[in-house]
Design a protein around this motif. Structure first.
Motif, short mmCIF file in Angstrom:
data_model
loop_
_atom_site.label_atom_id
_atom_site.label_comp_id
_atom_site.label_asym_id
_atom_site.label_seq_id
_atom_site.Cartn_x
_atom_site.Cartn_y
_atom_site.Cartn_z
N TYR A 120 11.50 19.46 27.29
CA TYR A 120 12.55 20.44 27.34
C TYR A 120 13.61 19.95 26.67
O TYR A 120 13.82 18.82 26.44
CB TYR A 120 12.90 20.70 28.87
N SER A 121 14.23 21.10 26.03
CA SER A 121 15.33 20.74 25.13
C SER A 121 16.62 21.40 25.78
O SER A 121 16.72 22.26 26.43
CB SER A 121 15.20 21.41 23.65
N LEU A 122 17.71 20.59 25.87
CA LEU A 122 18.99 21.07 26.20
C LEU A 122 20.34 20.71 25.20
O LEU A 122 20.13 19.72 24.93
CB LEU A 122 19.30 20.39 27.49
N PRO A 123 21.03 21.53 25.14
CA PRO A 123 22.23 20.97 24.24
C PRO A 123 23.24 20.18 25.06
O PRO A 123 23.13 20.02 26.05
CB PRO A 123 23.04 22.32 24.05
N ARG A 124 24.23 19.47 24.24
CA ARG A 124 24.95 18.67 24.86
C ARG A 124 25.89 19.23 25.92
O ARG A 124 26.19 20.59 25.92
CB ARG A 124 26.04 18.27 23.81
N HIS A 125 25.92 18.73 27.01
CA HIS A 125 26.64 19.21 28.21
C HIS A 125 26.02 20.35 28.98
O HIS A 125 26.62 20.99 29.70
CB HIS A 125 28.21 19.63 27.92
N GLY A 126 24.67 20.68 28.38
CA GLY A 126 24.03 21.75 29.31
C GLY A 126 24.25 23.21 28.94
O GLY A 126 25.21 23.35 27.77
N PHE A 127 23.98 24.17 29.70
CA PHE A 127 24.02 25.54 29.14
C PHE A 127 25.20 26.45 29.95
O PHE A 127 25.38 27.59 29.74
CB PHE A 127 22.77 26.29 29.48
N ALA A 128 25.66 25.72 31.23
CA ALA A 128 26.55 26.64 31.82
C ALA A 128 27.77 27.08 31.18
O ALA A 128 28.32 28.34 31.50
CB ALA A 128 26.87 25.82 33.29
N ARG A 129 28.13 26.26 30.39
CA ARG A 129 29.62 26.84 29.69
C ARG A 129 29.35 27.93 28.62
O ARG A 129 30.39 28.40 28.54
CB ARG A 129 29.99 25.42 28.96
N ASP A 130 28.34 28.22 28.41
CA ASP A 130 27.81 29.45 27.65
C ASP A 130 27.23 30.62 28.25
O ASP A 130 27.03 31.60 27.79
CB ASP A 130 27.05 29.00 26.38
N LYS A 131 27.06 30.48 29.50
CA LYS A 131 26.45 31.52 30.45
C LYS A 131 27.48 32.36 31.22
O LYS A 131 28.73 31.74 31.53
CB LYS A 131 25.61 30.81 31.51
N ARG A 132 27.26 33.63 31.36
CA ARG A 132 28.18 34.37 32.07
C ARG A 132 27.88 34.30 33.65
O ARG A 132 26.76 34.52 33.86
CB ARG A 132 28.09 35.84 31.65
N ASP A 174 17.80 12.80 21.47
CA ASP A 174 17.11 13.60 20.58
C ASP A 174 17.19 15.27 21.28
O ASP A 174 16.54 16.07 20.96
CB ASP A 174 15.64 13.31 20.52
N ASN A 175 18.25 15.37 21.97
CA ASN A 175 18.46 16.60 22.67
C ASN A 175 17.53 17.15 23.58
O ASN A 175 17.27 18.43 23.76
CB ASN A 175 18.78 17.70 21.68
N SER A 176 16.51 16.29 24.05
CA SER A 176 15.42 16.44 24.95
C SER A 176 15.40 15.58 26.11
O SER A 176 15.78 14.54 26.05
CB SER A 176 14.27 16.75 24.13
N TYR A 177 14.55 16.15 27.07
CA TYR A 177 14.19 15.35 28.23
C TYR A 177 12.84 15.49 28.68
O TYR A 177 12.15 16.71 28.26
CB TYR A 177 15.20 15.43 29.43
N THR A 178 12.01 14.66 29.41
CA THR A 178 10.82 14.77 30.02
C THR A 178 10.80 15.13 31.51
O THR A 178 11.80 14.51 31.96
CB THR A 178 9.61 13.95 29.44
N TYR A 179 10.11 16.10 32.07
CA TYR A 179 9.98 16.05 33.16
C TYR A 179 8.39 16.61 33.89
O TYR A 179 8.08 17.60 33.26
CB TYR A 179 10.88 17.19 33.93
#
Length: 288
Positions: free
Chosen positions: A64-76, A54-59
């Motif tokens: 929280y929501s994260l896209p496939r493979h996380g966010f680093a690939r789209d961050k500068r 469901d593109n989400s996890y609990t902690y």
């Protein structure tokens, strides 16, 4: 970056490898990033690998929501070091990342040219007071056939040569999640022949692969790459069906299973770091 063997182009967005060209061969070994097939070339996967249920996890009781493979690939990333033979990129947590990933971290991506080989090292540092939970992985795409090889043949004229495996146990995906179904792919003298049908059911996902080297070669020419890695417990092989490239993906982490309860600390392959600790893994590619 450049030496007598290779020319490498890198970009601060995603700390992404954009070109890997042989100076003596004139060959572009890396996929071009043509968006008609797939607009990336070698994304870095962090702080997760694969798809969350469901593109989400609990902690700690929060979702929280994260896209496939996380966010680093789209961050500068910040460029910490840049020279003809080495470059270091840094991504740190900020208010935006903490909204979807409540951890303090430094993530370094270091590239180095060593003769005819490009080495890539990922280092994760826990800069916070609590345990850091994360995954990290690579996703480089290599052109098939390599661009610039005369009379190289077609996609089906190329193959992957494993150094140890006689068969691959594939963990099948269901909507991007690890299903209960597996498939054994028998290799012919450690060889996996490439064809579009390999990826008709998404990526080939492997666990505990005994190999540390894979060579991408062609039957009709002598050029190729040797891809090497250590201590990555998962491995993916992927391309969109019919696309002229193949991705070789060592992972410390994996997509959620279809049965996962979404709790981050119980996610398969998740890594943990204590305050002040660091984690490093490296892969490399030799071009010929």
């Amino acid at each position: 970056m450049e030496n007598e063997h290779l020319i490498v182009h890198l970009h601060p967005k995603g700390a992404e490898l954009r070109q890997l060209k042989g100076k003596k061969t004139g060959i572009n070994y890396l996929w071009s990033g043509d968006p008609a097939w797939w607009g990336k070339t070698s994304p870095v996967l962090f702080p997760i690998v694969g798809t969350l249920r469901d593109n989400s996890y609990t902690y700690q009781g929060k979702t929280y929501s994260l896209p496939r493979h996380g966010f680093a690939r789209d961050k500068r990333f910040m460029v910490e070091q840049s020279s003809p033979l080495a470059a270091n990129f840094l991504l740190q947590d900020d208010s935006e990342t903490r909204e979807v990933y409540p951890f303090s971290f430094q993530f370094h991506v270091f590239y180095a040219l060593i003769e005819d080989r490009l080495s890539v090292r990922y280092t994760v540092v826990n800069t916070g007071p609590d345990t850091l939970w994360f995954s990290v992985g690579a996703h480089p795409a290599f052109a098939v056939p390599p661009t610039g090889v005369a009379d190289a043949g077609d996609y089906e004229d190329h193959y992957l040569q494993f150094d140890r495996s006689d068969a691959l146990v594939r963990y099948k995906l269901s909507d991007g999640l690890i299903s209960d179904e597996t498939e054994t792919i028998t290799l012919d003298n450690h060889v996996l022949r490439l064809n579009a049908g390999l990826f008709s059911e998404d990526a080939i996902v492997l666990k505990g692969l005994p190999d540390q080297h894979i060579r991408l070669l062609g039957w009709k020419h002598m050029n190729g790459i040797e891809f090497s890695w250590q201590d990555f417990p998962f491995f993916g092989i992927w391309a969109p069906a019919g696309a002229p490239f193949v991705c070789l993906e060592p992972w410390c982490g994996i997509a959620d299973s279809v049965h996962h309860d979404k709790e981050l600390t119980r996610k398969e392959g998740i890594r943990s770091l204590g305050p002040g600790d660091y984690f490093a893994r490296e892969w490399s590619v030799r071009c010929f």
